[in-house]
Structure formats: structure tokens, C-alpha cells
Motif scaffolding. Structure first.
Motif, PDB file in Angstrom:
ATOM      1  N   PHE A  14       0.833  -1.218   0.000  1.00  0.00           N
ATOM      2  CA  PHE A  14       0.000   0.000   0.000  1.00  0.00           C
ATOM      3  C   PHE A  14       0.866   1.266   0.000  1.00  0.00           C
ATOM      4  CE2 PHE A  14      -3.091  -3.068   1.770  1.00  0.00           C
ATOM      5  CZ  PHE A  14      -4.139  -2.830   0.900  1.00  0.00           C
TER       6      PHE A  14
ATOM      7  N   ARG B 187      -9.444   2.759   0.042  1.00  0.00           N
ATOM      8  CA  ARG B 187      -8.559   2.040  -0.879  1.00  0.00           C
ATOM      9  C   ARG B 187      -9.416   1.411  -1.969  1.00  0.00           C
ATOM     10  NH1 ARG B 187      -6.534  -3.163   2.787  1.00  0.00           N
ATOM     11  NH2 ARG B 187      -8.592  -3.768   3.508  1.00  0.00           N
TER      12      ARG B 187
ATOM     13  N   ASN C 277      -3.692  -6.411  -3.840  1.00  0.00           N
ATOM     14  CA  ASN C 277      -4.046  -6.932  -2.524  1.00  0.00           C
ATOM     15  C   ASN C 277      -5.514  -7.324  -2.509  1.00  0.00           C
ATOM     16  OD1 ASN C 277      -3.078  -7.136   0.436  1.00  0.00           O
ATOM     17  ND2 ASN C 277      -5.079  -6.152   0.582  1.00  0.00           N
ATOM     18  N   GLU C 278      -5.785  -8.578  -2.188  1.00  0.00           N
ATOM     19  CA  GLU C 278      -7.167  -9.073  -2.103  1.00  0.00           C
ATOM     20  C   GLU C 278      -8.010  -8.542  -3.262  1.00  0.00           C
ATOM     21  OE1 GLU C 278      -8.597  -8.294   1.878  1.00  0.00           O
ATOM     22  OE2 GLU C 278      -7.612 -10.083   2.644  1.00  0.00           O
TER      23      GLU C 278
ATOM     24  N   ASP D  12      -5.794 -15.248   3.133  1.00  0.00           N
ATOM     25  CA  ASP D  12      -5.876 -14.386   4.319  1.00  0.00           C
ATOM     26  C   ASP D  12      -7.010 -14.894   5.204  1.00  0.00           C
ATOM     27  OD1 ASP D  12      -4.033 -12.872   2.952  1.00  0.00           O
ATOM     28  OD2 ASP D  12      -5.384 -11.218   2.494  1.00  0.00           O
TER      29      ASP D  12
ATOM     30  N   TYR E  71      -9.102 -14.144   9.021  1.00  0.00           N
ATOM     31  CA  TYR E  71      -9.346 -13.370  10.241  1.00  0.00           C
ATOM     32  C   TYR E  71     -10.469 -14.033  11.018  1.00  0.00           C
ATOM     33  CZ  TYR E  71      -6.126 -10.132   8.232  1.00  0.00           C
ATOM     34  OH  TYR E  71      -4.979  -9.585   7.720  1.00  0.00           O
TER      35      TYR E  71
ATOM     36  N   GLU F 118      -1.772 -13.623   5.179  1.00  0.00           N
ATOM     37  CA  GLU F 118      -2.200 -12.829   6.331  1.00  0.00           C
ATOM     38  C   GLU F 118      -2.949 -13.770   7.260  1.00  0.00           C
ATOM     39  OE1 GLU F 118      -4.565  -9.431   5.206  1.00  0.00           O
ATOM     40  OE2 GLU F 118      -3.173  -8.835   3.631  1.00  0.00           O
TER      41      GLU F 118
ATOM     42  N   TRP G  34     -11.788  -2.157  12.893  1.00  0.00           N
ATOM     43  CA  TRP G  34     -11.712  -0.862  12.209  1.00  0.00           C
ATOM     44  C   TRP G  34     -12.364   0.138  13.172  1.00  0.00           C
ATOM     45  CZ3 TRP G  34     -12.648  -0.651   6.190  1.00  0.00           C
ATOM     46  CH2 TRP G  34     -11.631  -1.372   5.553  1.00  0.00           C
TER      47      TRP G  34
ATOM     48  N   PHE H  70      -0.460 -11.314  10.091  1.00  0.00           N
ATOM     49  CA  PHE H  70      -0.837  -9.916   9.908  1.00  0.00           C
ATOM     50  C   PHE H  70      -1.102  -9.334  11.291  1.00  0.00           C
ATOM     51  CE2 PHE H  70      -3.453  -6.265   9.154  1.00  0.00           C
ATOM     52  CZ  PHE H  70      -2.961  -5.743   7.954  1.00  0.00           C
TER      53      PHE H  70
ATOM     54  N   GLU I  59      -6.962   1.349  10.064  1.00  0.00           N
ATOM     55  CA  GLU I  59      -6.700   0.083  10.759  1.00  0.00           C
ATOM     56  C   GLU I  59      -5.876   0.237  12.031  1.00  0.00           C
ATOM     57  OE1 GLU I  59      -5.427  -2.814   7.883  1.00  0.00           O
ATOM     58  OE2 GLU I  59      -7.430  -2.833   6.989  1.00  0.00           O
TER      59      GLU I  59
ATOM     60  N   TRP J  71      -6.365  -2.567  14.331  1.00  0.00           N
ATOM     61  CA  TRP J  71      -6.133  -3.931  13.832  1.00  0.00           C
ATOM     62  C   TRP J  71      -4.816  -4.418  14.417  1.00  0.00           C
ATOM     63  CZ3 TRP J  71      -9.981  -5.671  10.483  1.00  0.00           C
ATOM     64  CH2 TRP J  71      -9.903  -7.049  10.245  1.00  0.00           C
TER      65      TRP J  71
HETATM   66  C1  GLA Z   1      -7.233  -7.535   4.658  1.00  0.00           C
HETATM   67  C2  GLA Z   1      -6.142  -6.817   3.903  1.00  0.00           C
HETATM   68  C3  GLA Z   1      -5.145  -6.115   4.742  1.00  0.00           C
HETATM   69  C4  GLA Z   1      -5.784  -5.532   5.943  1.00  0.00           C
HETATM   70  C5  GLA Z   1      -6.515  -6.604   6.724  1.00  0.00           C
HETATM   71  C6  GLA Z   1      -7.159  -6.087   7.979  1.00  0.00           C
HETATM   72  O1  GLA Z   1      -7.153  -8.873   4.735  1.00  0.00           O
HETATM   73  O2  GLA Z   1      -5.478  -7.618   2.965  1.00  0.00           O
HETATM   74  O3  GLA Z   1      -4.556  -5.097   3.985  1.00  0.00           O
HETATM   75  O4  GLA Z   1      -6.679  -4.560   5.541  1.00  0.00           O
HETATM   76  O5  GLA Z   1      -7.527  -7.118   5.923  1.00  0.00           O
HETATM   77  O6  GLA Z   1      -8.282  -5.292   7.718  1.00  0.00           O
END
Ligand code: GLA
Ligand code: ZN
Length: 661
Positions: free
Chosen positions: A39, A105, A143-144, A267, A269, A304, A312, A342, A352, A355
Motif C-alpha cells: 500500500f 482504498r 491486494n485481495e 488471508d 481473520y 495474512e 476498524w 498480519f 486500521e 487492527w
Molecule cells: C485484509 C487486507 C489487509 C488488511 C486486513 C485487515 O485482509 O489484505 O490489507 O486490511 O484485511 O483489515
């Protein structure tokens, strides 16, 4: 590659003087790799053509000094303000026709050629700069991809590209009119130039048009990634290219995207604030890992993994001691060759700032850091051996993005979700300690004793034949409600009763059905009555035998689940969504009839999973609960890590091995 543990690192958020402390702490923790810069466009190119890679080169070199390699992200998920000022048209348009602006973003349109030119300039410079840097081993594109691109982009550039895509697919406008069924509501087109991106309508939408739109968006994302992959490959042929996926997310067909990549990353979470609390069930995580492995039929990376409280504007639950390690080793058990946490340090600014990472805001190593260190120190020694090995399940569940899109467009029942339906079947297997592969429908199914293909809604003659051949040759196949309903263009099929030709292998016809809106139903299986949900196919037997019958509705006592011998195999048809209990019992029956082995017996929070190399099998037994647990294995293994066989401390991970005979 020999690299197995890492962290996502943002040195640009911290003073230069702190970096060496970070590198030392990372080294002590057992970090071998960082991902950086995904980023940081503004920091690397603060004005057009003015490149500043010095800070990143310095960070890479410093980390390398401590034995830590770098993966660099292309920062295309956040184009800087000066690009937006110069070319505001690259910001995406949503379905309401509103522009989405700078300040978060993913404020980019992926078809826009001006944006592509900015990317070309930047990614060329970046990849040339780091091509021969000894500290860099690979790249993450963007990214994602697909994340935050809610309904993707309705701008003029996307519209023109969609029209071109349709023209290539259909050749003539008459063919499109047929495929989209535009005779309905006067939707016929005279030319491709009349077709729009799906801006919000007064009411309703055309399901066939929407299916093409979703496939187009997926192709566009793949093309966007390829644009970058080609530049990187040209300049850095020695480096690998990967991308961080989001489990089952469906904005892009991850199988297609995987073809561009050397390996797939994911990734997770599990305790994100949007998840079911206190955390996402480990069975869902297991399914995510299995589908991720399936996208390329290869081991993968976790790019991640959650390592602290997520948040957030609001926050999720704190991680319990041991929980993060259990998640990390769970991904390894399912085929991850590396786990990157992450993030390294909780940052103090921006969206974040809550986070949390391995280190808190203060940067002092605490409980999570100690846990991560203990994890790497315990398991690093095995990770080289695991690398490249794969689970080897006897059961497969069919997964397909087009089916997923079709149910997004028309769920049939308000609560029916494609992935959730797959997951219901998965969970019953997971709890029986039976490993599962996710496969695509047209894959070679012959290595599996049992294939479960829920919701085969869009059907083609080729796919029908494929399933028929599988059963004919001895395969055991489970088909379900809403199968054979539509053709590939998302139009209802009219030439036969449901489920089309697959009715022949199932020995049934489905002339009618019922949608259980705001109610549930019942089924009698054996001597017991069970709950069912959402849907009831009203089945007529054409050679099959009934194994469960409806206990509710005007179709009470008619078949709900059927079994049919066909060729050398068996086809089961499940005409409803079984409630949890019925699912468990049906799956016991299907797996026993298919001679499927279970790894052992234990409570639901205890996971068992294996990975196999040429000569070895490793078994992971993971306690995902904060309680002590007991378990029993069905085979003899040697304990490599763990205190006591058949007993687990809270969140303990045990590792066993045996030689293949
Ligand atoms: C996603 C993104 C990261 C970050 C995390 C946490 O997985 O890839 O850049 O934003 O979430 O929000
Ligand atoms: Zn656009």
C-alpha cells in the motif's frame, strides 16, 4: 524454499531508527520472511516518474542482514492522490451511477487504460529495481483483488469492454438475445452498443445478463492481474508471483486467477469483528484451507493470518492464549507451506489503527509475541519436511464459481447461499474426522470414493455425461435439490423433468417442488423424524429406492432422499436441505457405504488432518477449545510433538508421523 514463518511489515509507518529493533525481534521470533509495500505507492512515487525506492531497499537490506527475506506487493490497490487529481476518471462508478472517491482504498477501475498505463510505468520501475536484490524472493500482485470492489465498476470504459467481451462470446446480437431471453419484458437489443453495465434498474434484472456480467468481472480481474504478472515476469524471472485470496470469496474465479500464479496465498481473520462471535468455527476455517489448496491443487501460503484483536471502527474478541497457534498449525495441516502473520506491529494511524498485530501499539514484545516465538521454535524443524506434501482425501466436494454466481443472482430461497450449502456437507465430514478435497466439476473425479456435488443448478450435456461416467465406473455420487435446473446461459431447461439426464443415474424425476419460506419441514429417516430446511423436491421414483421420506407437507410420505445403483456405482439424491442432525446421519450412511476411513474419534472442537509425502504421513491433532480434551486415533502413529497421546491441553497442537507401507 525453506521459508515458513513470517509477518506483514509496514516499515514506512515507523521511524527509521526503529527498524533494526524490529528486525532483531523478528529474528528472535523465528521470522524468515516479510511482506511489504503493498500500500505504499505514494512513498515510492510521490510524483509522476519520480521514484523513491531507497527506503524500501534499505528495509530489504536490513532485514536480509538478519536472515529475513522479502516479498514485495505491487501497491495498485491504492493509487495516490496525484494520480487521481490528474485522472479522476480512473475512480470506479457503482451501480447507482455514483463515483467512489479517494480516501479509502481500491478506488480504481480495473479496465481503465490510463490506470493501466500508470501501473505499467510503476510496476516496471519497481520490478526492475528489485529484480536482482538478494533480499527479495517474490511478489504479491495488488491486494485481495475483488475486495472492496462491491459491484465492480459501471464506468464507460468498463461498459465498452463488457460490450466487446459479449461480442467475442456471442458473435451476433441475435445469439445474445437468445441466450439472455430478451423476448421477456421487451429487452431485445439491435446491437452490442446498446448493452449497458448493470446500473440500477427501476425493478428487476435479467438473470442471464447478470451471469455474464459476473463472469466478465471475473475475467477483468484476472486480466488486471495478468497485466502486472507479465511485467514482473519479464523483469524478474527468478521471483515467484502470488496473490492473497479471501477463502471462498467470489468476486473473481480463483481457479482462473491461480493459473497466473506460482502458488496461491490466503488471508484469514477468524475473530474478525464481522465474524460470528466469539470466532468463526474452525470447521469453516478448515473448509477455507481446503478450497484454497484446491484452487491450484498445490500447497499454499497464508499471507495474512490474524495475530491480534481485529478492528476498524469497532473491535472483535481478543485471541485466547494458544488460539493463534492452533489456527496457524491448522492451516499447515491443510497444506500451507508458510504462515505469515498480519501484522508485525499495531499501527497508530489510519483506518486500521485498531487492527492488532504481533506487537501492540507500544512495540514491546508481549503475550502474542511470546506465543508466536514458541510456535516457530516448536514447529520450524518439521516445516521443511512438510513442504510440498499434500493431504490425500477420499472424499471430494464439487465447488464452482458459476454456480455460486447463479445463486447470488437468484437464491431461490431467501436464505440459500451456495457456499453455505457446500459447507453444511463439509461440516458433517469434518466432524467425523474425514479429510475432504474441493474440486471443480469437470476435474477427474475417479480418485475419489465419494463425490458430493450440491446444487448442480447450471447444467450442460458435458457435465451430465461426466457425472454419469463417474457413477457408471463405480463412483459414489451425492446430488441434491436444485440440480439440472438451468442451462449454461442461466435459462430454465424445458426438455425434461428435473433433474434432467441426471435423473437417469438417480432413478428419479422431480416434477414439482416446494420452497419452505419462513418455515421448516420434517423428514422420516429410519425410525426418527428430523428437521429439514428451505426446500423440498417432490420426487417420483423411476427405479430408485427411497431412503428417507417427507413427514410434512402435502407430499408427506413421498421420497425425500433416494438411492440408485447405476453401472458399478451409486447415486444418492437429497431433495432437501437436511438439518444438522439429518446431515450427520446421512453422511454416516454415505461414508460407510463408500468405505471411507475416519482418522479417529473426538469431540467437535478437536481436529484431525493429515499431509502425505512420498514416504510419510503426518497427522495433526488440534484442540481448538480452551478445555482439555481426549481423543482416540484409528491408526498407529508415532508422537513427534505433544505431551501425552490421547489427551490434549487447551489449544494444544500435536504432531504424529508414520511411514507409508
Ligand atoms: C485484509 C487486507 C489487509 C488488511 C486486513 C485487515 O485482509 O489484505 O490489507 O486490511 O484485511 O483489515
Ligand atoms: Zn470502470
Amino acid at each position: 524454499m525453506g521459508i515458513h514463518f513470517g509477518v506483514d511489515y509496514y516499515p514506512e509507518h515507523w521511524p527509521r531508527e526503529r527498524w533494526e529493533t524490529d528486525a532483531k525481534l523478528m529474528q528472535e521470533m523465528g521470522v524468515q520472511v516479510v511482506r511489504m509495500a503493498e500500500f505504499s505507492w505514494f512513498k515510492m512515487e510521490p510524483a509522476e516518474g519520480e521514484f523513491h525506492f531507497e527506503w524500501l531497499e534499505e528495509a530489504v537490506a536490513l532485514l536480509d542482514k538478519y536472515g529475513i527475506k522479502s516479498i514485495l506487493g505491487t501497491p495498485t490497490a491504492a493509487p495516490p492522490a496525484w494520480i487521481i487529481e490528474k485522472n479522476p476518471e480512473i475512480q470506479p462508478i457503482d451501480r447507482q451511477g455514483r463515483r467512489r472517491h479517494f480516501g479509502g482504498r481500491h478506488h480504481d477501475c480495473q479496465s481503465n487504460q490510463t490506470y493501466r498505463a500508470h501501473i505499467k510505468r510503476f510496476v516496471t520501475a519497481m520490478s526492475q529495481k528489485f529484480a536482482d536484490n538478494p533480499g527479495v524472493i517474490g511478489w504479491q500482485i495488488d491486494n485481495e483483488l475483488g475486495n472492496s470492489h462491491g459491484d465492480l465498476c459501471m464506468c464507460d470504459s468498463c461498459k465498452a469492454r463488457f460490450q466487446k467481451w459479449l461480442e467475442e462470446k456471442y458473435k451476433t446480437i441475435e445469439a445474445l438475445n437468445d441466450a439472455w431471453g430478451t423476448a421477456f419484458w421487451s429487452q431485445g437489443y439491435n446491437s452490442f452498443s446498446q448493452v449497458s453495465t448493470p446500473l440500477i434498474t427501476a425493478v428487476g434484472e435479467n438473470p442471464s445478463a447478470m451471469l455474464d456480467w459476473k463472469c466478465f468481472c471475473s475475467d477483468l480481474i484476472v486480466d488486471f492481474a495478468k497485466w502486472q504478472a507479465d511485467i514482473i515476469r519479464e523483469n524478474c524471472p527468478k521471483h515467484f508471483i502470488t496473490h492473497n485470496y479471501m477463502c471462498f470469496d467470489n468476486k473473481v474465479d480463483y481457479y482462473d486467477l491461480g493459473e497466473l500464479l506460482d502458488f496461491v496465498s490466503n488471508d484469514i481473520y477468524p475473530a474478525g469483528h464481522w465474524q460470528k462471535q466469539p470466532h468463526q468455527p474452525e470447521s469453516e476455517l478448515a473448509a477455507s484451507h481446503d478450497v484454497i489448496r484446491g484452487y491450484k491443487k498445490k500447497p499454499f501460503w497464508m499471507m495474512e493470518q490474524q495475530s491480534g484483536m481485529a478492528g476498524w471502527e469497532i473491535m472483535g474478541r481478543a485471541l485466547e492464549p494458544g488460539q493463534m497457534s492452533a489456527w496457524a498449525m491448522q492451516s499447515v495441516a491443510h497444506g500451507a507451506d508458510a504462515v505469515v502473520f498480519f501484522r508485525w506491529r499495531t499501527c497508530a494511524m489510519g483506518t486500521e489503527q485498531y487492527w492488532h498485530g504481533i506487537l501492540g501499539h507500544s512495540g514491546n514484545p508481549g503475550r502474542i509475541y511470546r506465543e508466536a516465538k514458541q510456535l516457530t521454535h516448536t514447529f520450524a524443524k518439521y516445516m521443511d519436511e512438510f513442504e510440498g506434501s499434500m493431504p490425500n482425501p477420499e472424499v471430494a466436494i464439487v465447488h464452482n464459481f458459476r454456480q455460486n454466481y447463479a445463486f447470488d443472482i437468484q437464491p431461490n430461497h431467501p436464505e440459500l447461499r451456495y457456499v453455505e450449502q457446500l459447507y453444511k456437507y463439509y461440516k458433517a465430514l469434518y466432524e467425523k474426522k474425514i479429510p475432504v478435497d474441493f474440486v471443480q466439476d469437470m476435474d477427474d473425479l475417479s480418485k475419489y470414493k465419494l463425490v458430493i456435488a450440491p446444487l448442480q443448478y447450471l447444467m450442460t450435456p458435458r457435465l451430465e455425461q461426466h457425472y454419469m461416467d463417474y457413477v457408471e465406473n463405480g463412483g459414489h455420487l451425492v446430488l441434491t435439490m436444485r440440480t439440472g435446473v438451468k442451462d449454461a446461459a442461466n435459462l430454465c431447461m424445458t426438455d425434461r423433468e428435473l433433474p434432467g439426464r441426471l435423473g437417469e443415474i438417480c432413478g428419479i424425476e422431480v416434477p414439482e417442488y416446494d420452497c419452505l419460506i419462513e418455515t421448516t419441514g420434517g423428514v422420516l429417516y429410519g425410525k426418527k423424524e428430523y428437521e429439514i430446511q428451505k426446500w423440498c423436491d417432490i420426487i417420483e421414483l423411476k427405479g430408485a429406492k427411497q431412503i428417507a421420506e417427507y413427514a410434512t407437507g402435502f407430499y408427506k410420505q413421498s421420497p425425500a432422499v433416494t438411492e440408485n445403483n447405476y453401472g458399478n456405482g451409486i447415486a444418492w439424491y437429497v431433495g432437501t436441505e437436511p438439518g444438522e442432525e439429518l446431515m450427520e446421519d446421512l453422511m454416516s450412511y454415505f461414508t460407510q457405504e463408500s468405505d471411507i476411513e475416519t482418522l479417529g474419534a473426538a469431540a467437535d472442537g478437536v481436529e484431525m488432518m493429515t499431509r502425505e509425502s512420498e514416504d510419510k504421513i503426518w497427522l495433526f491433532v488440534i484442540n481448538h477449545t480452551n478445555d482439555e480434551q481426549v481423543y482416540h486415533l484409528h491408526d498407529r502413529y508415532t508422537l513427534l510433538e505433544g505431551e501425552k497421546e490421547e489427551f490434549l491441553k487447551p489449544y494444544e497442537v500435536q504432531l504424529f508421523e508414520k511411514n507409508k507401507s
